[in-house]
Write a protein that holds these residues in place. Structure first.
Motif, short mmCIF file in Angstrom:
data_model
loop_
_atom_site.label_atom_id
_atom_site.label_comp_id
_atom_site.label_asym_id
_atom_site.label_seq_id
_atom_site.Cartn_x
_atom_site.Cartn_y
_atom_site.Cartn_z
N UNK A 6 0.86 -1.13 0.28
CA UNK A 6 -0.09 -0.11 -0.06
C UNK A 6 0.95 1.19 0.07
N UNK A 7 1.89 1.39 0.73
CA UNK A 7 2.71 2.58 0.77
C UNK A 7 3.56 2.69 -0.30
N UNK A 8 3.99 1.62 -1.07
CA UNK A 8 4.68 1.56 -2.27
C UNK A 8 3.77 2.13 -3.21
N UNK A 9 2.46 1.82 -3.38
CA UNK A 9 1.61 2.17 -4.20
C UNK A 9 1.05 3.66 -4.02
N UNK A 10 1.13 4.10 -2.72
CA UNK A 10 0.81 5.53 -2.64
C UNK A 10 1.74 6.54 -2.86
N UNK A 11 3.20 5.86 -2.73
CA UNK A 11 4.43 6.69 -3.15
C UNK A 11 4.33 6.99 -4.75
N UNK A 12 4.24 5.84 -5.35
CA UNK A 12 4.15 5.98 -6.83
C UNK A 12 3.10 6.93 -7.52
N UNK A 13 2.00 6.69 -6.73
CA UNK A 13 0.69 7.62 -7.45
C UNK A 13 0.31 8.81 -6.38
N UNK A 14 1.34 9.57 -5.81
CA UNK A 14 1.18 10.50 -4.87
C UNK A 14 0.06 11.56 -5.12
N UNK A 15 -0.03 12.27 -6.55
CA UNK A 15 -1.03 13.12 -6.78
C UNK A 15 -2.46 12.65 -6.79
N UNK A 16 -2.63 11.19 -7.11
CA UNK A 16 -3.73 10.45 -7.10
C UNK A 16 -4.16 10.41 -5.82
N UNK A 17 -3.27 9.98 -4.91
CA UNK A 17 -3.65 9.70 -3.37
C UNK A 17 -4.15 10.82 -2.74
N UNK A 18 -3.49 12.01 -3.02
CA UNK A 18 -3.77 13.12 -2.45
C UNK A 18 -5.21 13.66 -2.80
N UNK A 19 -5.25 13.44 -4.03
CA UNK A 19 -6.35 14.03 -4.95
C UNK A 19 -7.67 13.29 -4.29
N UNK A 20 -7.38 11.91 -4.33
CA UNK A 20 -8.63 11.15 -3.74
C UNK A 20 -8.90 11.24 -2.24
N UNK A 21 -7.88 11.72 -1.28
CA UNK A 21 -8.25 11.93 0.07
C UNK A 21 -8.77 13.51 -0.12
N UNK A 22 -8.41 14.21 -0.35
CA UNK A 22 -9.26 15.72 -0.46
C UNK A 22 -10.59 15.39 -0.84
N UNK A 23 -10.84 14.70 -2.03
CA UNK A 23 -12.12 14.40 -2.61
C UNK A 23 -12.96 13.64 -1.47
N UNK A 24 -12.48 12.89 -0.67
CA UNK A 24 -13.28 12.09 0.25
C UNK A 24 -13.75 12.91 1.41
N UNK A 25 -12.70 14.00 1.76
CA UNK A 25 -12.92 14.88 2.86
C UNK A 25 -13.99 15.85 2.42
N UNK A 26 -13.86 16.40 1.28
CA UNK A 26 -14.96 17.60 0.62
C UNK A 26 -16.31 16.81 0.79
N UNK A 27 -16.44 15.45 0.08
CA UNK A 27 -17.76 14.71 0.27
C UNK A 27 -18.17 14.60 1.64
N UNK A 28 -17.30 14.20 2.65
CA UNK A 28 -17.81 14.18 3.95
C UNK A 28 -18.38 15.43 4.49
N UNK A 29 -17.75 16.48 4.37
CA UNK A 29 -17.89 17.84 4.97
C UNK A 29 -19.36 18.36 4.23
N UNK A 30 -19.55 18.09 2.90
CA UNK A 30 -21.00 18.55 2.24
C UNK A 30 -22.00 17.49 2.78
N UNK A 31 -21.63 16.18 3.15
CA UNK A 31 -22.72 15.47 3.68
C UNK A 31 -23.20 16.06 4.93
#
Length: 169
Positions: A6-31
């Motif tokens: 998991x850590x290797x995959x996150x490091x290799x795809x850091x922009x996608x991981x950060x974007x996905x985390x931000x998207x999840x946080x925004x959706x939780x906030x809106x809910x």
């Protein structure tokens, strides 16, 4: 082993991981915000803040007297002075420099060196206006003398388009 993968995959795809985390946080906030808005207020729990007016008070009420400024039909806007060219037959057909110091959709307040009698007309054009914009006709409503200049209150003969109004500040 799974955590390392998991850590290797996150490091290799850091922009996608950060974007996905931000998207999840925004959706939780809106809910959460949506859930707060849907709260139903029980009218029986509301406490009145003031007693309803009696019939005597309602009949005796009169609207407050309006001052002269409140009776204006157009909102006045002050701002930085805008240099304009002024032409009039009362100015012996000369073109004078003046400044717009106050403006509204109803007219302009102009400061200049020469007096202009109320009731006469002025032709005004902003100095920074493009050549395609013509002069605007104003009717002089007041002329007040100050120690160093005259303050001239005017009304548009016909309200110019918004793009021309913006040239006056």
């Amino acid at each position: 082993m799974t955590l390392d993968l998991l850590m290797t995959t996150v490091r290799e795809n850091l922009p996608a991981a950060v974007g996905g985390t931000v998207a999840v946080l925004v959706l939780v906030f809106l809910a959460v915000q949506q859930a707060r808005r849907r709260r139903v207020i029980d009218p029986s729990r509301l406490v009145p803040t003031a007693a309803p007016p009696t019939a005597e008070k309602a009949e005796a009420w009169a609207p407050p007297e309006q001052s002269y400024a409140d009776r204006r039909g157009a909102v006045r806007r002050e701002g930085s002075p805008v240099q304009v060219l002024v032409s009039s037959s009362s100015l012996r057909n000369a073109v004078n420099d003046a400044y717009v110091v106050d403006r509204s959709t109803g007219g302009l307040k102009i400061v200049m060196q020469a007096a202009v009698p109320p009731g006469s007309t002025l032709q005004v054009k902003a100095v920074n206006a493009p050549d395609t914009v013509g002069f605007v006709t104003l009717i002089v409503r007041s002329c007040r003398k100050h120690p160093e200049h005259f303050e001239i209150g005017t009304e548009f003969e016909k309200t110019p388009p918004w793009n021309v109004l913006l040239l006056f500040g």
